[in-house]
Design an enzyme around this catalytic site. Structure first.
Site, mmCIF file in Angstrom:
data_model
loop_
_atom_site.group_PDB
_atom_site.id
_atom_site.type_symbol
_atom_site.label_atom_id
_atom_site.label_comp_id
_atom_site.label_asym_id
_atom_site.label_seq_id
_atom_site.Cartn_x
_atom_site.Cartn_y
_atom_site.Cartn_z
ATOM 1 N N PHE A 142 -13.559 5.602 29.043
ATOM 2 C CA PHE A 142 -14.275 5.976 27.816
ATOM 3 C C PHE A 142 -13.248 6.293 26.742
ATOM 4 C CE2 PHE A 142 -16.137 8.559 24.566
ATOM 5 C CZ PHE A 142 -17.311 7.871 24.299
ATOM 6 N N ASP A 227 -4.771 8.614 26.645
ATOM 7 C CA ASP A 227 -5.872 9.147 25.857
ATOM 8 C C ASP A 227 -6.151 10.558 26.371
ATOM 9 O OD1 ASP A 227 -8.227 9.936 24.715
ATOM 10 O OD2 ASP A 227 -9.244 8.006 24.948
ATOM 11 N N LYS A 256 -10.884 15.912 19.416
ATOM 12 C CA LYS A 256 -11.753 16.988 19.905
ATOM 13 C C LYS A 256 -11.218 18.380 19.582
ATOM 14 C CE LYS A 256 -14.664 14.386 22.862
ATOM 15 N NZ LYS A 256 -14.409 13.233 23.709
HETATM 16 C C1 PLP Z 1 -14.574 11.823 23.171
HETATM 17 C C2 PLP Z 1 -13.524 10.865 23.561
HETATM 18 C C3 PLP Z 1 -13.110 9.831 22.689
HETATM 19 C C4 PLP Z 1 -13.795 9.544 21.379
HETATM 20 O O1 PLP Z 1 -13.744 10.597 20.470
HETATM 21 P P1 PLP Z 1 -14.773 10.607 19.225
HETATM 22 O O2 PLP Z 1 -14.302 11.752 18.389
HETATM 23 O O3 PLP Z 1 -16.148 10.803 19.793
HETATM 24 O O4 PLP Z 1 -14.639 9.290 18.543
HETATM 25 C C5 PLP Z 1 -12.079 9.021 23.103
HETATM 26 N N1 PLP Z 1 -11.492 9.196 24.296
HETATM 27 C C6 PLP Z 1 -11.856 10.160 25.158
HETATM 28 C C7 PLP Z 1 -11.155 10.303 26.458
HETATM 29 C C8 PLP Z 1 -12.909 11.016 24.832
HETATM 30 O O5 PLP Z 1 -13.298 11.949 25.698
#
Ligand code: PLP
Length: 404
Positions: A142, A227, A256
């Site tokens: 994700f 990520d 986040k």
């Molecule tokens: C939430 C998340 C994203 C995307 O972030 P947004 O601010 O919703 O675009 C990307 N990678 C990971 C691992 C995430 O948990």
């Protein structure tokens, strides 16, 4: 008389896009680990807005920084300098040991920005032939919701009927370093991976995986992009999840909790020449690096460190996980976690995690089901031992309930 829950829900259903299916609670206030609904009921937030409020709801110091900056200067665009950007760069670079920073807004934008810059690095530094750059990603990843990103998702719900998609991605299974070795070609520019797959249900790779991945990427001149948008900033009990494996990514993505939930702030951090390939006019964002975002992010990073939240996540995570593991309930298939990033996976016979999340709500805990059978548990990092025990009592009672 205020509006009722059913009124809010009906209005959302009538006017909103039906791309979420929230639990039927309407929240109006938050403080620390707690949130309150419009009827005054209090809940322990075990989702933390998908780890965006690691510092706790409405942290007073982040709030003060935001209010102060909002009254001075909010947006200049990058056409001019502002006096918050340089200090933000200094502080985030010092904290994470990075050499270059690219400020963006959402997590998905940070991912897109990393993809663009590693491709550019591939063509201009590694010497990949024009238009041939490949990026390796993992199944069940994700990384966000933009077209570029959902194009390499393996989740049908995220992809179906949104194509055509951009080429240049190869998918391998998560946790399999041999698959990575085999998938790399001379045109591979990067491997993009989550240290722990959050949205997939808190999937922790085998011990030694990231260290081996680091070796392979170094040996084959492939950029390792971690990520850490969900795993970073203390969630797993370290500042960055990579530290559990003693490695350093070439490119690290944060989002986040970079703002403690006040404002969308994300960043691409790089230790290599990757971000150095971007030249004026080649990438940008109207809001990226704005003074309000920088002031909020600076405060969010400061409280995380100064108030010991990372260490607390390690200590309370251990307590919480041990407590969850000691629950003897037939419906539990597996309990897993690192720091305060935890999941309870139920047996399929339990009839789905959602009904248990609804039952938790009646006991004062908000948690979110993921992938049908898993309850994710990730409270803000300011939780105390007493509060962990309070939550465990209620979770245990709920999981021992017969809801089938
Ligand atoms: C939430 C998340 C994203 C995307 O972030 P947004 O601010 O919703 O675009 C990307 N990678 C990971 C691992 C995430 O948990």
């Amino acid at each position: 008389m205020g509006r009722s829950v059913s009124d809010f829900l009906a209005t959302e259903a009538r006017l909103g896009t039906y791309n979420y299916e929230p639990i039927g609670v309407v929240l109006s206030r938050g403080e620390g680990i707690w949130v309150w609904d419009i009827d005054g009921n209090r809940y322990l937030d075990c989702l933390s807005a998908y780890s965006a409020v690691n510092q706790g709801h409405c942290h007073p110091k982040i709030l003060a920084a935001m209010m102060e900056q909002a009254s001075k200067l909010t947006l200049t665009s990058r056409a001019f300098h502002n006096d918050q950007l340089a200090p933000f760069y200094e502080e985030i670079a010092a904290l994470t040991g990075s050499h270059k920073v690219l400020p963006m807004n959402s997590g998905a934008e940070a991912v897109e920005s990393a993809i663009k810059s590693v491709r550019k690095w591939g063509y201009e530094v590694k010497g990949v032939p024009e238009g041939q750059a490949e990026i390796i990603v993992c199944a069940d990843n994700f990384h966000g919701r933009t077209l570029g990103i959902v194009g390499f998702s393996t989740d049908p719900a995220a992809r179906d009927n949104f194509g055509p998609f951009a080429p240049g991605f190869r998918i391998i299974s998560f946790g399999d370093s041999e698959a990575l070795e085999e998938a790399i070609t001379p045109n591979t520019v990067a491997f993009l991976v989550e240290p722990i797959q959050g949205e997939a249900g808190v999937i922790i790779p085998p011990a030694g995986y990231l260290a081996r991945v680091r070796e392979i990427c170094t040996a084959r001149n492939v950029m390792l992009i971690l990520d850490e948008i969900q795993t970073g900033l203390g969630r797993t009990g370290k500042l960055l999840a990579e530290q559990h494996d003693g490695i350093e990514a070439d490119v690290t993505l944060l989002g986040k909790a970079l703002s403690g939930g006040f404002y969308p702030v994300s960043a691409v951090l790089s230790n290599t020449e990757v971000l150095g390939t971007l030249k004026p006019g080649q990438h940008g964002s109207t809001f990226g690096g704005n003074p309000l975002a920088c002031a909020v992010a600076r405060a969010a990073l400061r409280v995380l460190v100064e108030e010991g939240m990372i260490e607390n996540a390690a200590v309370q995570g251990e307590r919480f996980l041990a407590g969850l593991k000691s629950i003897r309930a037939n419906i539990i298939r597996e309990v897993r976690g690192r720091g305060l990033m935890m999941a309870v996976e139920l047996h399929p016979e339990a009839g789905g995690a959602r009904r248990y999340c609804l039952a938790l709500q009646t006991r004062g805990i908000l948690a979110k089901d993921t992938h049908v059978h898993t309850i994710r548990i990730a409270p803000p990092l300011v939780i105390t031992s007493d509060q962990v025990d309070w939550a465990l009592e209620r979770i245990e009672a709920t999981l021992k309930q017969d809801l089938s």
